[in-house]
Design a protein around this motif. Structure first.
Motif, mmCIF file in Angstrom:
data_model
loop_
_atom_site.group_PDB
_atom_site.id
_atom_site.type_symbol
_atom_site.label_atom_id
_atom_site.label_comp_id
_atom_site.label_asym_id
_atom_site.label_seq_id
_atom_site.Cartn_x
_atom_site.Cartn_y
_atom_site.Cartn_z
ATOM 1 N N ARG A 26 -10.008 -4.845 1.880
ATOM 2 C CA ARG A 26 -8.962 -5.277 0.940
ATOM 3 C C ARG A 26 -8.286 -4.078 0.279
ATOM 4 O O ARG A 26 -7.067 -4.026 0.142
ATOM 5 C CB ARG A 26 -9.585 -6.181 -0.121
ATOM 6 C CG ARG A 26 -8.592 -6.687 -1.157
ATOM 7 C CD ARG A 26 -9.255 -7.746 -1.991
ATOM 8 N NE ARG A 26 -8.412 -8.290 -3.028
ATOM 9 C CZ ARG A 26 -8.552 -9.536 -3.501
ATOM 10 N NH1 ARG A 26 -9.469 -10.328 -3.003
ATOM 11 N NH2 ARG A 26 -7.778 -9.970 -4.468
ATOM 12 N N LYS A 27 -9.115 -3.108 -0.073
ATOM 13 C CA LYS A 27 -8.563 -1.912 -0.719
ATOM 14 C C LYS A 27 -7.634 -1.169 0.249
ATOM 15 O O LYS A 27 -6.513 -0.777 -0.124
ATOM 16 C CB LYS A 27 -9.719 -1.007 -1.148
ATOM 17 C CG LYS A 27 -9.273 0.214 -1.866
ATOM 18 C CD LYS A 27 -10.435 0.997 -2.444
ATOM 19 C CE LYS A 27 -9.907 2.249 -3.137
ATOM 20 N NZ LYS A 27 -10.865 3.316 -3.167
ATOM 21 N N GLY A 83 -4.412 -2.997 0.689
ATOM 22 C CA GLY A 83 -3.565 -2.847 -0.500
ATOM 23 C C GLY A 83 -2.882 -1.487 -0.562
ATOM 24 O O GLY A 83 -1.777 -1.351 -1.081
ATOM 25 N N GLU A 84 -3.558 -0.483 -0.023
ATOM 26 C CA GLU A 84 -2.978 0.879 -0.040
ATOM 27 C C GLU A 84 -2.048 1.121 1.140
ATOM 28 O O GLU A 84 -1.268 2.061 1.140
ATOM 29 C CB GLU A 84 -4.107 1.912 0.023
ATOM 30 C CG GLU A 84 -5.057 1.841 -1.129
ATOM 31 C CD GLU A 84 -4.910 3.001 -2.097
ATOM 32 O OE1 GLU A 84 -4.436 4.066 -1.691
ATOM 33 O OE2 GLU A 84 -5.265 2.808 -3.271
ATOM 34 N N GLY A 93 -6.799 -8.995 3.978
ATOM 35 C CA GLY A 93 -5.411 -8.700 3.619
ATOM 36 C C GLY A 93 -4.774 -9.746 2.716
ATOM 37 O O GLY A 93 -3.898 -9.429 1.910
ATOM 38 N N ALA A 101 -5.178 -8.700 -0.626
ATOM 39 C CA ALA A 101 -4.399 -7.489 -0.928
ATOM 40 C C ALA A 101 -2.944 -7.836 -1.240
ATOM 41 O O ALA A 101 -2.328 -7.240 -2.123
ATOM 42 C CB ALA A 101 -4.482 -6.517 0.247
ATOM 43 N N ASP A 107 -2.863 -9.069 -4.704
ATOM 44 C CA ASP A 107 -3.013 -7.929 -5.627
ATOM 45 C C ASP A 107 -1.669 -7.251 -5.871
ATOM 46 O O ASP A 107 -1.327 -6.895 -7.008
ATOM 47 C CB ASP A 107 -3.972 -6.875 -5.038
ATOM 48 C CG ASP A 107 -5.417 -7.379 -4.971
ATOM 49 O OD1 ASP A 107 -5.745 -8.342 -5.687
ATOM 50 O OD2 ASP A 107 -6.204 -6.795 -4.186
ATOM 51 N N VAL A 116 -2.417 -4.290 -7.972
ATOM 52 C CA VAL A 116 -2.363 -3.037 -7.222
ATOM 53 C C VAL A 116 -0.900 -2.611 -7.172
ATOM 54 O O VAL A 116 -0.026 -3.416 -6.846
ATOM 55 C CB VAL A 116 -2.906 -3.229 -5.789
ATOM 56 C CG1 VAL A 116 -2.531 -2.058 -4.899
ATOM 57 C CG2 VAL A 116 -4.416 -3.430 -5.809
#
Ligand code: BGC
Length: 762
Positions: free
Chosen positions: A305-306, A309-310, A473, A476, A479, A485
């Motif tokens: 997920r991180k 998100g990036e 995802g 994400a 977010d 995010v």
């Protein structure tokens, strides 16, 4: 470590030959009597596709984390994060009994149509090389091997098993091999997988220059060259060409062919021993890590997920994002409920779980938010006006419309290329219908490579490129939409306006078995910039919810020697109200070179994490290579003396600071004048000029007599005599002087001068 030489000396020829071809689809041959175990390989690259049954090529695999695919991972520009992802995959390999993971895929995105682009990082070799190296580092930190693939020039799926990629040497070195070189030298992968295709007439699995001269000798690769699955056609030729391990197996006839060739004196047994030595080395390396146990599925899901998100890229935002607590949200598009998280083919992972984007949205939204959902487009590609009408009605009644649009699942896959860049006609009509009734329309895209947007982008309030986003995802996206995010992804590939603008288009996909890389070095931004052509979104581009100021760029020296390199820094301030990350990019431009060079090339990047108002410094070191090109005649990397710009910016098209520096080359290049060198080449060569100049003065006078012409060098037939001869071989000028005026035959004169030049140069 076992005494490999002693084991080899105890092996029979049959055992050695057998070790060089797989025992099953995924494993190598064991040699029980000598304590040589078998090792297991599994696909990657964005998760472990561990097929339980060793004879099943495409059977359903054991659940593992499906991380975002490479287009998304690359867009993070975050080497630490990519290393962390590699380590997580490595841990899953250990748990699932995998010794070597078949990834990363490191081919260049030559055209956005390549069916497998979602598995590839970038159109830029510097970025790809760095990402691959970090990924390999991560995987191998867990005692598991990586397999850097597909070496080389597997840039399309059309006829991938047989197509002959015709690429000039400089392009090959600077674009198609460079990312492999970085990954091999920096991260030392246990294995490198050769590509299926041919390269300049030779099948990659038999390509001695590629596998031995360049990979093993020049780059110092100590690992195993493994074939892509089924890339070997002639086992003996492949062994001679440097291919150590053929996959898949079993293939008894291939093994026998090796034995027969050695017995017949057609194959040196030393070549077999060398392949065996390399294979045994990684077999015993793999044995050092005990396999089994579990892995942290929840932790890896959170990591997926991180990364998603990036890696997602905010392409457009008129201010609608982050969402400002709308009372009602119309969620439209099948992809909101059928998440697009990976592409087709061998990289397909059986996920441990998959987040539902709509559910994640609901979880992230304030408690009183109302949601409506409509599918918008059908599973097949048919046109369904009723679905469009229903979606538009919901959109009209809401405060904002979120359109989740995924290219049809089968479109992006291994084995074939995409037919075009467009979304389906239904999807385009849907987007248009929705924004016509709802000004706050946010389009969330799922695809593995560039798509065209000109038909609809002006009407969208925001566009988020969410890629093939991995199993987590959906969360994400939520977010990012709700501002939990702050988006920081930047494109690792240019999004062109139209397919016809793309660099490879007139040489793609090739014909009669050959594809000519006619655009040479100029792929991606290297092409669009040289042509000064507008693009939809440039390489390195991505928006944030905050803003960044670049200030006080500085360099370690204005004039520097190639061997010393240069250190470059810039201060970046978060000038907005929200914490955010910025990818600072460093490009190098050569002012003048003896060869054609791209307008600029990426040579460094740093991702900074900045609180509001905070300033940090991005610093990189540029070594000789950052200024070099591959010299087509000297056949080596060369940084020429002269001026260079260091361009620091937020994308390839958004340069904020420029530093101009002067490089002093310390390299003494051998003289390359020969009997076909032109007048200009003689004059420009430091050894040639003093030898040739006295003669040239006389020749010029004689040329005037022969061709006439006084003023401005004009001859009677209206040409500039000096220019006329400037780019002809010296013999061309001498042939125009009446014989009796030359002291010796032209050829002898040239030979004599060359003798003098080479004596001088020595
Ligand atoms: C693919 C490789 C893959 C192999 C094993 C081939 O078709 O090109 O990337 O690792 O199959 O599945």
């Amino acid at each position: 470590m076992q005494d490999i030489q002693s084991i080899i000396s105890q092996m029979t020829l049959e055992e050695k030959a057998a070790l060089c071809t797989g025992a099953t689809v995924w494993t190598t041959q064991e040699v029980e009597r000598l304590g040589v175990p078998s090792i297991t390989m599994s696909d990657g690259p964005h998760g472990v596709r561990r097929v339980a049954n060793a004879t099943g090529l495409t059977s359903k695999s054991i659940p593992a984390t499906a991380f975002p695919t490479a287009s998304c991972t690359a867009s993070t520009w975050d080497l630490d994060l990519v290393r962390e992802m590699g380590a997580a995959i490595g841990q899953e390999c250990v748990a699932l009994g995998v010794d070597v993971l078949l990834g990363p895929s490191n081919n260049m995105k030559r055209t956005p149509l390549c069916g497998r682009n979602f598995e590839y990082f970038s159109e830029d070799p510097f970025l790809s090389g760095e990402l691959s190296a970090s990924w390999i580092d991560g995987v191998q930190s867990q005692g598991v091997g990586a397999s850097l693939k597909h070496f080389a020039a597997n840039n399309q799926e059309y006829q991938r098993l047989c197509i002959d990629a015709r690429i000039d040497e400089r392009t090959l070195r600077e674009i198609y091999l460079a990312a492999f070189e970085t990954a091999v030298k920096k991260a030392r992968p246990w294995t490198v997988m050769c590509a299926y295709n041919k390269l300049n007439g030779v099948t990659c699995s038999e390509h001695h220059e590629l596998l031995v001269d360049i990979l093993k000798k020049e780059w110092g690769f100590e690992g195993v060259v493994v074939s892509d699955w089924g890339a070997v056609h002639d086992r003996v030729a492949a062994l001679k060409g440097g291919l150590d391990l053929e996959m898949p197996g079993p293939k008894q006839r291939r093994v026998q062919a090796v034995v027969d060739a050695v017995r017949a004196g057609e194959l040196d047994e030393a070549a077999v021993d060398e392949a065996v030595r390399r294979i045994l080395r990684i077999v015993f390396l793999a044995e050092e890590t005990v396999k089994g146990g579990g892995f942290d599925a929840a932790g890896h899901h959170a990591l997926a997920r991180k990364i998603a998100g990036e890696g997602m890229v905010l392409l457009k935002n008129n201010g609608v994002l982050p969402l400002k607590n709308p009372q009602r949200i119309a969620v439209i598009g099948r992809a909101a409920q059928e998440p697009c998280f990976e592409g087709g083919g061998s990289s397909h992972v059986n996920p441990t779980r998959v987040d539902d984007p709509l559910e994640e949205l609901k979880k992230a939204a304030p408690a009183n938010t109302e949601f409506t959902y409509s599918e918008g487009y059908p599973k097949d590609d048919s046109l369904r006006q009723d679905l469009i009408d229903a979606a538009a009605e919901q959109a009209r009644a809401a405060g904002v419309a979120l359109l989740y649009i995924a290219l049809p699942g089968y479109i992006e896959s291994e084995g074939y290329d995409r037919p075009g860049l467009d979304l389906t006609p239904q999807q385009v009509a849907l987007i248009q219908a929705v924004y016509t009734v709802q000004p706050n329309t946010v389009v969330i895209l799922h695809n593995g490579s560039a798509v065209a947007m000109s038909e609809w982008i002006d009407g969208a309030a925001a566009v988020l490129e969410a890629w093939m986003m991995g199993q987590a995802g959906g969360g994400a996206i939520a977010d990012i939409l709700f501002g939990k995010v702050n988006p920081s992804g930047k494109l690792a590939e240019t999004f062109p306006v139209r397919l016809v603008d793309t660099p490879a288009q007139i040489n793609f996909p090739g014909e009669y078995g050959q594809v000519r890389y006619g655009e040479g070095l100029f792929i991606g931004y290297r092409y669009y910039e040289s042509k000064d052509m507008p693009v939809l979104f440039p390489f390195g581009f991505g928006l944030s919810y905050t803003s960044f100021d670049y200030r006080s760029s500085r360099i370690s020296a204005r004039t520097f020697r190639d061997v010393d390199g240069l250190t470059v820094s810039v201060d970046v301030t978060n000038s907005g109200a929200m914490a955010g990350k910025e990818v600072v990019q460093f490009y190098v431009r050569d002012h003048q070179a003896s060869v054609a060079r791209p307008v600029k090339e990426l040579k460094g990047f740093v991702k900074l994490d900045l609180a509001p108002g905070e300033t940090k410094t991005a610093t990189i070191h540029l070594d000789t290579r950052a200024f070099s090109f591959y010299h087509p005649v000297h056949r080596r990397w060369v940084a020429e003396s002269g001026r260079f710009d260091i361009l620091i910016g937020a994308s390839a098209a958004d340069i904020r600071c420029v530093e101009t520096v002067t490089l002093q080359s310390t390299v003494e290049l051998p003289c390359i004048l020969n009997n076909e060198s032109t007048v200009r080449e003689w004059l420009e060569d430091p050894h040639g000029r003093p030898v040739f100049e006295p003669l040239y003065r006389r020749l010029k006078a004689q040329m005037k007599e022969v061709f006439g012409g006084g003023e401005e060098n004009k001859s009677a037939i209206g040409m500039d005599t000096e220019l006329f001869f400037m780019d002809m071989p010296l013999s061309g000028i001498l042939d125009h002087i009446p014989e009796e005026r030359l002291p010796r035959p032209a050829e002898e004169m040239i030979e004599e001068m060359l003798d003098q030049v080479y004596r001088r140069a020595a």
